[in-house]
Design a protein around this motif. Sequence first.
Motif, PDB file in Angstrom:
ATOM      1  N   ALA A  15       0.834  -1.204   0.000  1.00 43.10           N
ATOM      2  CA  ALA A  15       0.000   0.000   0.000  1.00 43.10           C
ATOM      3  C   ALA A  15       0.865   1.249   0.000  1.00 43.10           C
ATOM      4  CB  ALA A  15      -0.930  -0.009   1.205  1.00 43.10           C
ATOM      5  N   LEU A  16       1.939   1.243   0.774  1.00 42.37           N
ATOM      6  CA  LEU A  16       2.853   2.391   0.785  1.00 42.37           C
ATOM      7  C   LEU A  16       3.551   2.537  -0.560  1.00 42.37           C
ATOM      8  CD1 LEU A  16       4.209   1.809   4.377  1.00 42.37           C
ATOM      9  CD2 LEU A  16       3.078   3.909   3.604  1.00 42.37           C
ATOM     10  N   ALA A  17       3.903   1.410  -1.177  1.00 39.99           N
ATOM     11  CA  ALA A  17       4.523   1.463  -2.505  1.00 39.99           C
ATOM     12  C   ALA A  17       3.573   2.097  -3.513  1.00 39.99           C
ATOM     13  CB  ALA A  17       4.928   0.054  -2.944  1.00 39.99           C
ATOM     14  N   ARG A  18       2.313   1.701  -3.490  1.00 39.57           N
ATOM     15  CA  ARG A  18       1.342   2.284  -4.420  1.00 39.57           C
ATOM     16  C   ARG A  18       1.214   3.792  -4.205  1.00 39.57           C
ATOM     17  NH1 ARG A  18      -1.364  -2.676  -3.215  1.00 39.57           N
ATOM     18  NH2 ARG A  18      -2.632  -1.670  -1.599  1.00 39.57           N
ATOM     19  N   HIS A  19       1.198   4.187  -2.948  1.00 36.90           N
ATOM     20  CA  HIS A  19       1.049   5.615  -2.654  1.00 36.90           C
ATOM     21  C   HIS A  19       2.245   6.411  -3.170  1.00 36.90           C
ATOM     22  CE1 HIS A  19      -0.012   9.271  -0.458  1.00 36.90           C
ATOM     23  NE2 HIS A  19       1.281   9.364  -0.189  1.00 36.90           N
ATOM     24  N   TYR A  20       3.446   5.979  -2.830  1.00 39.17           N
ATOM     25  CA  TYR A  20       4.627   6.760  -3.206  1.00 39.17           C
ATOM     26  C   TYR A  20       4.880   6.716  -4.709  1.00 39.17           C
ATOM     27  CZ  TYR A  20       5.893   7.777   1.613  1.00 39.17           C
ATOM     28  OH  TYR A  20       5.898   8.262   2.907  1.00 39.17           O
ATOM     29  N   ALA A  22       2.563   6.630  -6.963  1.00 36.82           N
ATOM     30  CA  ALA A  22       1.587   7.565  -7.522  1.00 36.82           C
ATOM     31  C   ALA A  22       2.040   9.013  -7.356  1.00 36.82           C
ATOM     32  CB  ALA A  22       0.222   7.369  -6.857  1.00 36.82           C
ATOM     33  N   GLN A  23       2.902   9.255  -6.355  1.00 37.74           N
ATOM     34  CA  GLN A  23       3.443  10.596  -6.144  1.00 37.74           C
ATOM     35  C   GLN A  23       4.674  10.872  -6.994  1.00 37.74           C
ATOM     36  OE1 GLN A  23       1.668  12.710  -4.078  1.00 37.74           O
ATOM     37  NE2 GLN A  23       0.282  10.954  -4.077  1.00 37.74           N
ATOM     38  N   LEU A  44       2.889  -0.528 -11.069  1.00 40.66           N
ATOM     39  CA  LEU A  44       3.107   0.832 -10.583  1.00 40.66           C
ATOM     40  C   LEU A  44       3.578   1.753 -11.696  1.00 40.66           C
ATOM     41  CD1 LEU A  44       5.044   0.027  -7.281  1.00 40.66           C
ATOM     42  CD2 LEU A  44       2.593   0.491  -7.526  1.00 40.66           C
ATOM     43  N   PRO A  45       3.186   3.018 -11.647  1.00 42.60           N
ATOM     44  CA  PRO A  45       3.754   3.987 -12.590  1.00 42.60           C
ATOM     45  C   PRO A  45       5.225   4.229 -12.263  1.00 42.60           C
ATOM     46  CG  PRO A  45       2.426   5.110 -10.934  1.00 42.60           C
ATOM     47  CD  PRO A  45       2.213   3.633 -10.719  1.00 42.60           C
ATOM     48  N   GLY A  46       6.024   4.497 -13.273  1.00 39.79           N
ATOM     49  CA  GLY A  46       7.439   4.777 -13.060  1.00 39.79           C
ATOM     50  C   GLY A  46       8.295   3.534 -13.117  1.00 39.79           C
ATOM     51  N   ALA A 206       1.857   8.296   5.128  1.00 40.57           N
ATOM     52  CA  ALA A 206       2.725   9.176   4.346  1.00 40.57           C
ATOM     53  C   ALA A 206       2.660  10.612   4.848  1.00 40.57           C
ATOM     54  CB  ALA A 206       2.343   9.106   2.870  1.00 40.57           C
ATOM     55  N   LYS A 207       1.475  11.040   5.267  1.00 39.32           N
ATOM     56  CA  LYS A 207       1.338  12.392   5.817  1.00 39.32           C
ATOM     57  C   LYS A 207       2.131  12.526   7.116  1.00 39.32           C
ATOM     58  CE  LYS A 207      -2.152  15.801   7.206  1.00 39.32           C
ATOM     59  NZ  LYS A 207      -3.617  16.074   7.338  1.00 39.32           N
ATOM     60  N   ALA A 208       2.069  11.498   7.973  1.00 37.52           N
ATOM     61  CA  ALA A 208       2.828  11.523   9.228  1.00 37.52           C
ATOM     62  C   ALA A 208       4.329  11.513   8.954  1.00 37.52           C
ATOM     63  CB  ALA A 208       2.435  10.334  10.094  1.00 37.52           C
ATOM     64  N   ILE A 209       4.741  10.741   7.949  1.00 39.20           N
ATOM     65  CA  ILE A 209       6.159  10.672   7.589  1.00 39.20           C
ATOM     66  C   ILE A 209       6.641  12.015   7.065  1.00 39.20           C
ATOM     67  CG2 ILE A 209       7.812   9.606   6.001  1.00 39.20           C
ATOM     68  CD1 ILE A 209       5.967   7.046   6.208  1.00 39.20           C
TER      69      ILE A 209
END
Length: 253
Positions: A15-20, A22-23, A44-46, A206-209
């Motif tokens: 889930a963290l991989a998908r989020h980052y 996408a960023q 994943l993109p990229g 991710a927001k907390a990080i």
Amino acid sequence: MPVFITGASSGLGAALARHYAAQGQTLGLLARRADRLHRLAASLPGQHHVYAVDVCDRDALHAAAHHFQAQVGFVDTVIASAGISAGTLTECEDDFAVFSSIMQTNVNATVSSFEPFVAEMKARQAGTLVGIASVAGVRGLPGAGAYSASKAAVATYCESLRLELKPHKVSVVTIAPGYIKTEMTAHNPYAMPFLMEADAFARRAAKAIAGARSYVVIPWQMGVVAKVMRLLPDWLYDRLAVNAPRKPRRSER
């Protein structure tokens, strides 16, 4: 902002991989299940770097970390999200091996995941190390001695590391999930209050990080529960928790 994630093939790590991804971040994805890891990377993109490595193999983990550093330069964020869980009972001697594997994966491998990155982060006076604890580590839970102990250890270790690295402007963030919908929690044969989807967890983590939070419980409702658990005197906690539902042992799944 390159990000190195362990335990990336499933659950919180995926889930963290998908989020980052996408960023637009470049990722180093490490997990022991090569097929799942490659499927994730392909989705994943990229362009990302994949390392089919068991986090308990310290030498291989370090080699992967150094390779990723060589490919992308400075690694800004390291997330040690690899973790396993099972019920354990001290009177069952066969559970000692399970206890050991939980401690090795959840605690020792967190240390191994951070080791290769600390020197450069200190030199640059930048970077973030992220440990994954758990609400289950706030107080000991019956039938979960190994898991509770391992997550309490992660939280305390990360606190020590945070103090060591604070003068060098390196952040250490501890994330304590409550119940997140993953393969790990799918084995729990009991109600899970405030159960959260993994992708929603990743956004909040991710927001907390990004905010360099020292310690955060996700979801926030479980943070309230954790605070209450910490404040309860032992006699009251014992009375309330002695009959709490238990994680199944591996032989019971």
